[in-house]
Design a protein around this motif. Structure first.
Motif, short mmCIF file in Angstrom:
data_model
loop_
_atom_site.label_atom_id
_atom_site.label_comp_id
_atom_site.label_asym_id
_atom_site.label_seq_id
_atom_site.Cartn_x
_atom_site.Cartn_y
_atom_site.Cartn_z
N GLN A 1 0.85 -1.18 0.00
CA GLN A 1 0.00 0.00 0.00
C GLN A 1 0.89 1.24 0.00
OE1 GLN A 1 -2.10 -0.98 3.66
NE2 GLN A 1 -3.97 -1.42 2.50
N THR A 2 0.54 2.22 -0.81
CA THR A 2 1.33 3.44 -0.88
C THR A 2 1.15 4.24 0.41
OG1 THR A 2 1.21 3.54 -3.28
CG2 THR A 2 1.69 5.59 -2.14
N VAL A 3 2.25 4.52 1.08
CA VAL A 3 2.25 5.27 2.33
C VAL A 3 2.33 6.76 2.06
CG1 VAL A 3 3.49 5.65 4.50
CG2 VAL A 3 3.28 3.34 3.57
N THR A 4 3.20 7.15 1.15
CA THR A 4 3.34 8.56 0.79
C THR A 4 3.98 8.67 -0.57
OG1 THR A 4 4.07 10.74 1.60
CG2 THR A 4 5.63 8.93 1.81
N ARG A 5 3.80 9.83 -1.19
CA ARG A 5 4.41 10.14 -2.48
C ARG A 5 5.16 11.45 -2.35
NH1 ARG A 5 -0.75 8.09 -4.04
NH2 ARG A 5 -0.62 6.38 -5.58
N ILE A 6 6.30 11.55 -3.02
CA ILE A 6 7.09 12.78 -3.04
C ILE A 6 7.18 13.23 -4.50
CG2 ILE A 6 9.25 13.88 -2.41
CD1 ILE A 6 7.73 12.75 -0.03
N PRO A 7 6.35 14.20 -4.89
CA PRO A 7 6.33 14.60 -6.30
C PRO A 7 7.41 15.61 -6.69
CG PRO A 7 4.67 15.80 -5.09
CD PRO A 7 5.32 14.88 -4.10
N PRO B 1 0.54 -9.00 0.86
CA PRO B 1 -0.32 -8.05 0.16
C PRO B 1 -1.65 -7.84 0.87
CG PRO B 1 0.58 -9.70 -1.33
CD PRO B 1 0.88 -10.16 0.04
N SER B 2 -2.19 -6.62 0.73
CA SER B 2 -3.51 -6.33 1.29
C SER B 2 -4.60 -6.89 0.38
CB SER B 2 -3.70 -4.82 1.45
OG SER B 2 -3.51 -4.15 0.21
#
Length: 641
Positions: free
Chosen positions: A280-286, A540-541
């Motif tokens: 699962q994506t925890v955070t993104r840094i664009p 995996p979730s």
């Protein structure tokens, strides 16, 4: 073995030729130069600095600012960052553009409590000069005239080179022999990892890598050391994945990688991703300050601070360096980002600190952006300094934390050290400073070829005599490999070295003394950016996937099961029955690979599976699916996965 080695080398050479045809004259760290030109007219603005090594530290304070004072490289959408004072100690901010006038905005504090960014409500004008006034120190309750230090600095805004029409690297289909397909993952074509030297270091863990840009489906990949696929997330819409690794974020070990568009100019525009062990994506840094995160590096340091690469093509009159008057140059940046707020805490630009005369490439006579520096790795160190590698200057640079000044160079035309035998690099990648002060690189040695083979190097530095000595070297001898691009060297806790050959998609592990501990490769008409080894555990979730169908006689039920990303599945329990709500256990089979199959000796209408660990505990259960007849289309019966 000699004959096999020659065959592999021939395959490598053919793949290089194919890649050159596919990519033309583009470069992803790859083949320098590009025929891509955006139509521009007239003379570009001046952008080459008169003086270098601007300090980001404000005189008389402990505060570092970005854009750095006197820089010419600020993006029109830049924040004004103050690092080294709490948000309550930053007052009376005035930001005025020579053409755009006074800018309103908001001051936002960093989650680490050591600074804040003033975020303007509107962008600055290209080419204008901006003056910043502020008061640093004392608290908000101070009375007028008491406490605090007035500061003022200036910066200039660059003129951005447009990239919207720059094409991405071509992505032709992979050859059928290069990938594996699964009934439970319809449409997925996962590259095959071929193991040529069995693993002698199982504690080193799994293989983490990516595919592309180039042939085949893009996405992050995890394999066991035996070459079995563990996880593949296929990306669509032309997005590529690069730089899959494992790092600590918020106290957990997570996957980190980059996804986005890889331009034919040789850099990426996208975002860095942190993903937990449930995928699962925890955070993104664009990225920030108007720049998008580039593919080349993403490092998480203490207090959940990220260091990322960002490439910023700007218009630049290059006649002073025998280039085009309507020219452009690729300025590369290190961004230090607060991962909780997304604010840019600090930013460093190559044009502010490294002269174009250090480049091993020449300024083009056309408006094609000149990639004179090509930042390809960032290594934040415990003392706050930062070590970076630049492909186009053949050098590594030690930057002073805060000020951003270059403390010393290793390699290149202005090396601070006398380079001993075997230490000189060409087109290198992935510079890292080890705890003992030694430095490692992946030395491509190409492109164009300078060395006869690529290698991992470990270099010892003597700061008293300013000598650089080759401590260790790791080369692939059967066959010798020469990577035209990319690659990395990972130093494990036991001092073994993992070398990813990038443009020649091989991964090898060497003992400290140089003996080969493991060797594998993706198909040689593919490429990867980096490859690592980490002990990875994933659950995996999403549920396991199952496909069920009757054989051609209609008397047996064939079941396929997988769980993309699961690392603890030891066996599968197959459940079946005539009604979806009343399934019973029919058999248990060992997990034989990414996808396991079983044949039930009679016809069943409905099927499901349970993933079991080594103790027989249920890890996850699939949906219940209807078994279809042999004549029907299998995709209609597939469960989610």
């Amino acid at each position: 073995m000699r004959r096999n080695g020659l065959i592999i080398l021939l395959i490598v050479l053919v793949a290089w030729g194919t890649l050159a045809i596919v990519l033309g004259s583009g470069s992803l760290d790859l083949l320098p130069g590009s025929s891509t030109t955006t139509a521009l007219s007239g003379v570009s603005p001046s952008c080459l600095p008169v003086t270098l090594n601007h300090s980001a530290t404000l005189p008389g304070t402990n505060v570092d600012v970005s854009p750095a004072p006197e820089t010419d490289t600020a993006n029109p959408y830049t924040q004004v960052s103050f690092l080294g004072a709490s948000v309550t100690e930053i007052h009376e901010i005035s930001v005025v553009g020579a053409r755009s006038g006074a800018h309103s905005g908001h001051l936002h504090g960093y989650s680490q409590g050591d600074g804040a960014s003033f975020v303007p409500d509107t962008p600055f004008d290209a080419g204008e000069s901006v003056v910043v006034h502020a008061v640093i120190g004392a608290g908000r309750s101070r009375t007028v005239g008491e406490g605090g230090k007035p500061i003022v600095f200036r910066f200039r805004v660059d003129t951005t080179y447009p990239t919207a029409t720059i094409p991405a690297f071509p992505n032709p289909p992979a050859a059928p022999a290069d990938y594996q397909s699964f009934e439970t993952l319809p449409g997925v074509q996962a590259p095959i990892l071929s193991v040529t030297v069995p693993d002698h270091d199982p504690v080193a863990g799994d293989i983490l890598t990516t595919n592309g840009p180039g042939a085949g489906q893009y996405g992050p990949l995890i394999y066991t050391p035996q070459g079995r696929l563990v996880w593949f997330e296929e990306l669509s819409g032309g997005e590529a994945a690069e730089n899959l690794s494992e790092q600590t974020y918020e106290g957990r070990r997570d996957l980190t990688w980059w996804r986005g568009r890889v331009l034919s100019l040789g850099f990426g525009q996208g975002e860095d991703v942190v993903m937990n062990d449930n995928y699962q994506t925890v955070t993104r840094i664009p990225g920030g300050n108007g720049l998008k995160a580039d593919l080349h590096d993403f490092q998480i340091a203490r207090n959940d601070v990220a260091y990322i690469t960002a490439f910023n093509p700007i218009r630049c009159d290059l006649t002073a360096v025998k280039g085009a008057a309507d020219g452009a140059i690729v300025d590369t940046a290190v961004q230090e980002i607060d991962m909780r707020t997304g604010l840019v805490r600090w930013e460093w630009h190559s044009l502010d600190h490294v002269a174009t005369s250090e480049s091993e490439t020449e300024a083009p006579a056309t408006a094609t952006p000149w990639d004179y520096f090509h930042l390809n790795s960032i290594d934040p160190e415990p003392d706050g300094n930062i070590f970076v590698s630049a492909r186009s200057t053949w050098a590594g640079y030690q930057l002073e934390g805060g000020s951003g000044k270059v403390l010393w160079r290793l390699g290149g035309t202005k090396s601070s050290f006398k380079m001993g035998p075997g230490t000189e690099m060409a087109w290198q990648h992935d510079g890292r400073v080890l705890p003992d002060g030694e430095v490692t690189f992946f030395d491509d040695g190409s492109n164009p070829p300078i060395h006869h083979q690529s290698r991992g190097v470990r270099i010892a530095l003597d700061f008293k005599t300013h000598q650089a000595r080759l401590r260790s070297v790791y080369t692939h001898t059967n066959p010798p490999l020469l990577a035209a691009s990319q690659g990395n060297m990972q130093t494990l806790a036991d001092q073994n070295a993992v070398v990813g050959y990038g443009g020649v998609p091989a991964i090898s592990e060497y003992a400290e003394g140089g003996s080969l501990m493991f060797d594998a490769h993706l198909p040689f008409d593919m490429i990867f950016y980096r490859a690592y080894r980490f002990p990875w555990s994933g659950r995996p979730s999403s549920p396991p996937a199952v496909v069920a169908g009757l054989n051609n006689t209609g008397e047996e039920t064939i079941v396929h099961a997988s769980w993309n990303g699961a690392t603890e599945v030891a066996s599968w329990r197959v459940l079946a029955g005539e009604h979806a709500g009343s399934l019973t256990s029919q058999t248990t089979i060992p997990a034989s690979g990414f996808e396991s199959s079983a044949t039930l000796p009679q016809k069943y209408a409905y099927v499901a599976v349970q993933a079991l660990d080594s103790a027989g505990h249920v890890l996850g259960a699939s949906q219940t699916v209807q078994a279809i007849s042999y004549a029907d289309s299998l995709p209609s019966s597939r469960g989610s996965g």
